[in-house]
Motif scaffolding. Structure first.
Motif, PDB file in Angstrom:
ATOM      1  N   LYS A  68       0.837  -1.212   0.000  1.00 12.62           N
ATOM      2  CA  LYS A  68       0.000   0.000   0.000  1.00 12.62           C
ATOM      3  C   LYS A  68       0.866   1.255   0.000  1.00 12.62           C
ATOM      4  O   LYS A  68       0.597   2.221  -0.720  1.00 12.62           O
ATOM      5  CB  LYS A  68      -0.917  -0.005   1.220  1.00 12.62           C
ATOM      6  N   GLN A  89      -8.991 -16.324  -3.750  1.00 10.23           N
ATOM      7  CA  GLN A  89      -9.330 -15.089  -3.053  1.00 10.23           C
ATOM      8  C   GLN A  89      -8.082 -14.358  -2.576  1.00 10.23           C
ATOM      9  O   GLN A  89      -8.035 -13.129  -2.558  1.00 10.23           O
ATOM     10  CB  GLN A  89     -10.259 -15.369  -1.861  1.00 10.23           C
ATOM     11  N   ILE A  92      -6.822 -12.512  -5.570  1.00 15.72           N
ATOM     12  CA  ILE A  92      -7.659 -11.343  -5.846  1.00 15.72           C
ATOM     13  C   ILE A  92      -7.368 -10.233  -4.837  1.00 15.72           C
ATOM     14  O   ILE A  92      -7.266  -9.053  -5.197  1.00 15.72           O
ATOM     15  CB  ILE A  92      -9.149 -11.734  -5.816  1.00 15.72           C
ATOM     16  N   ASP A  93      -7.214 -10.606  -3.562  1.00 17.14           N
ATOM     17  CA  ASP A  93      -6.886  -9.615  -2.529  1.00 17.14           C
ATOM     18  C   ASP A  93      -5.572  -8.919  -2.851  1.00 17.14           C
ATOM     19  O   ASP A  93      -5.438  -7.703  -2.682  1.00 17.14           O
ATOM     20  CB  ASP A  93      -6.777 -10.288  -1.158  1.00 17.14           C
ATOM     21  N   GLU A  96      -6.101  -6.465  -5.672  1.00 20.76           N
ATOM     22  CA  GLU A  96      -6.872  -5.303  -5.230  1.00 20.76           C
ATOM     23  C   GLU A  96      -6.056  -4.367  -4.345  1.00 20.76           C
ATOM     24  O   GLU A  96      -6.332  -3.176  -4.277  1.00 20.76           O
ATOM     25  CB  GLU A  96      -8.130  -5.764  -4.497  1.00 20.76           C
ATOM     26  N   LYS A  97      -5.047  -4.913  -3.680  1.00 20.89           N
ATOM     27  CA  LYS A  97      -4.205  -4.086  -2.814  1.00 20.89           C
ATOM     28  C   LYS A  97      -3.045  -3.448  -3.575  1.00 20.89           C
ATOM     29  O   LYS A  97      -2.231  -2.755  -2.986  1.00 20.89           O
ATOM     30  CB  LYS A  97      -3.690  -4.916  -1.636  1.00 20.89           C
ATOM     31  N   THR A 157      -2.962  -0.200 -12.714  1.00 24.12           N
ATOM     32  CA  THR A 157      -1.698  -0.872 -12.431  1.00 24.12           C
ATOM     33  C   THR A 157      -0.984  -1.139 -13.763  1.00 24.12           C
ATOM     34  O   THR A 157      -1.554  -0.952 -14.845  1.00 24.12           O
ATOM     35  CB  THR A 157      -1.926  -2.209 -11.710  1.00 24.12           C
ATOM     36  N   GLU A 160      -2.895  -3.807 -15.762  1.00 26.19           N
ATOM     37  CA  GLU A 160      -4.157  -3.255 -16.272  1.00 26.19           C
ATOM     38  C   GLU A 160      -3.889  -2.352 -17.468  1.00 26.19           C
ATOM     39  O   GLU A 160      -4.609  -2.391 -18.470  1.00 26.19           O
ATOM     40  CB  GLU A 160      -4.882  -2.485 -15.168  1.00 26.19           C
ATOM     41  N   TYR A 199      -8.651  -9.621 -14.297  1.00 24.15           N
ATOM     42  CA  TYR A 199      -8.150  -8.326 -14.769  1.00 24.15           C
ATOM     43  C   TYR A 199      -9.157  -7.618 -15.664  1.00 24.15           C
ATOM     44  O   TYR A 199      -9.260  -6.380 -15.622  1.00 24.15           O
ATOM     45  CB  TYR A 199      -6.809  -8.511 -15.490  1.00 24.15           C
ATOM     46  N   PHE A 202     -11.399  -5.991 -13.309  1.00 27.44           N
ATOM     47  CA  PHE A 202     -10.760  -4.794 -12.747  1.00 27.44           C
ATOM     48  C   PHE A 202     -10.934  -3.607 -13.693  1.00 27.44           C
ATOM     49  O   PHE A 202     -11.286  -2.496 -13.281  1.00 27.44           O
ATOM     50  CB  PHE A 202      -9.275  -5.032 -12.496  1.00 27.44           C
ATOM     51  N   ASN A 205     -14.546  -2.370 -13.860  1.00 25.31           N
ATOM     52  CA  ASN A 205     -14.923  -1.604 -12.673  1.00 25.31           C
ATOM     53  C   ASN A 205     -14.405  -0.177 -12.718  1.00 25.31           C
ATOM     54  O   ASN A 205     -15.045   0.750 -12.222  1.00 25.31           O
ATOM     55  CB  ASN A 205     -14.414  -2.303 -11.404  1.00 25.31           C
ATOM     56  N   LYS A 206     -13.234   0.003 -13.335  1.00 25.12           N
ATOM     57  CA  LYS A 206     -12.625   1.330 -13.392  1.00 25.12           C
ATOM     58  C   LYS A 206     -13.070   2.128 -14.619  1.00 25.12           C
ATOM     59  O   LYS A 206     -13.223   3.355 -14.541  1.00 25.12           O
ATOM     60  CB  LYS A 206     -11.096   1.198 -13.405  1.00 25.12           C
TER      61      LYS A 206
END
Length: 232
Positions: A68, A89, A92-93, A96-97, A157, A160, A199, A202, A205-206
């Motif tokens: 982070k 999961q 995915i975490d 997402e971080k 990222t 992405e 991805y 991701f 969503n953005k």
């Protein structure tokens, strides 16, 4: 020191950390090794790195906290997570971080090296003669690594950005998962994973979710494409 190749390795296991460091050095990469989260942050703040290899279970600050901090300081630097946690999961975490890739222990060094080389090829995107690409109100500035939609900056990222660049440079063309895996991840597509779907979600969503009109589309059984004039 060559900052274009300087790698920060964060690993609290002395044996594994030293092994990774020595192998990377033997492959021509300058390496700084940090043994805990606080040391990693100090190193990151005091030097320029091209990539980070980051363990999750670290003393003082865990890998999530370190990731982070790195991401808030530099949104573009590739971060490869190393962990014994291998569930979907968990991956995915990690994404997402702010992680760009995820490697489960134990792993072969050759696989880590291959993934590092993929990320370091990202500068080839800048060499593309078309510095700006537009699809509808979505615009990508390749040189500045900047993406906007309707004038609003979208933070992506490294992976992405590379995936979106592939789609935007092939407007209307359906890109298969195999081609995405080869061109974005530089690996053969593994049907046992759903990294590409993750991805794509991701990106949606953005890029699509905040807007009325979706640009990223799925052709079931074939792949994904981006286009502006597709009916909802």
């Amino acid at each position: 020191m060559n900052n274009d190749k300087h790698i920060l390795v964060v690993e609290d296991d002395p044996k594994l950390g030293t092994l990774i460091k020595n192998e990377l050095i033997s492959n021509g990469f300058p390496v700084t090794l940090a043994k805990d989260g606080r040391e990693a942050v100090t190193c990151f703040n005091n030097a320029v790195f091209c990539l980070v290899v980051l363990d999750i279970n670290l003393p003082y600050m865990n890998g999530w906290e370190v990731c982070k901090h790195f991401r808030s300081t530099n949104k573009n630097i590739p971060i490869i997570m190393l962990t014994a946690l291998g569930e979907l999961q968990d991956k995915i975490d990690a994404f997402e971080k702010g992680a760009d890739d995820y490697l489960v222990k134990p792993f072969h060094f050759t696989e880590l090296l291959a993934r590092i080389k993929v990320f370091l090829k990202r500068n080839e995107i800048s060499a593309h003669p078309e510095a700006k690409v537009r699809v509808g109100d979505l615009e990508m500035d390749v040189d500045e690594k900047k993406v906007t939609r309707n004038g609003i900056v979208i933070s992506l990222t490294v992976k992405e950005f590379a995936l979106l660049a592939l789609l935007m440079r092939n407007v209307g063309k359906v890109i298969s998962k195999t081609e995405i895996a080869e061109k974005v991840w530089n690996i053969n597509f593994d049907t046992g994973t759903n990294t590409i779907e993750v991805y794509i979600n991701f990106l949606r969503n953005k890029i699509d979710k905040p807007y009325k009109k979706a640009l990223i589309h799925t052709k079931t059984g074939f792949g994904y494409y981006i286009e502006d004039n597709v009916s909802a």
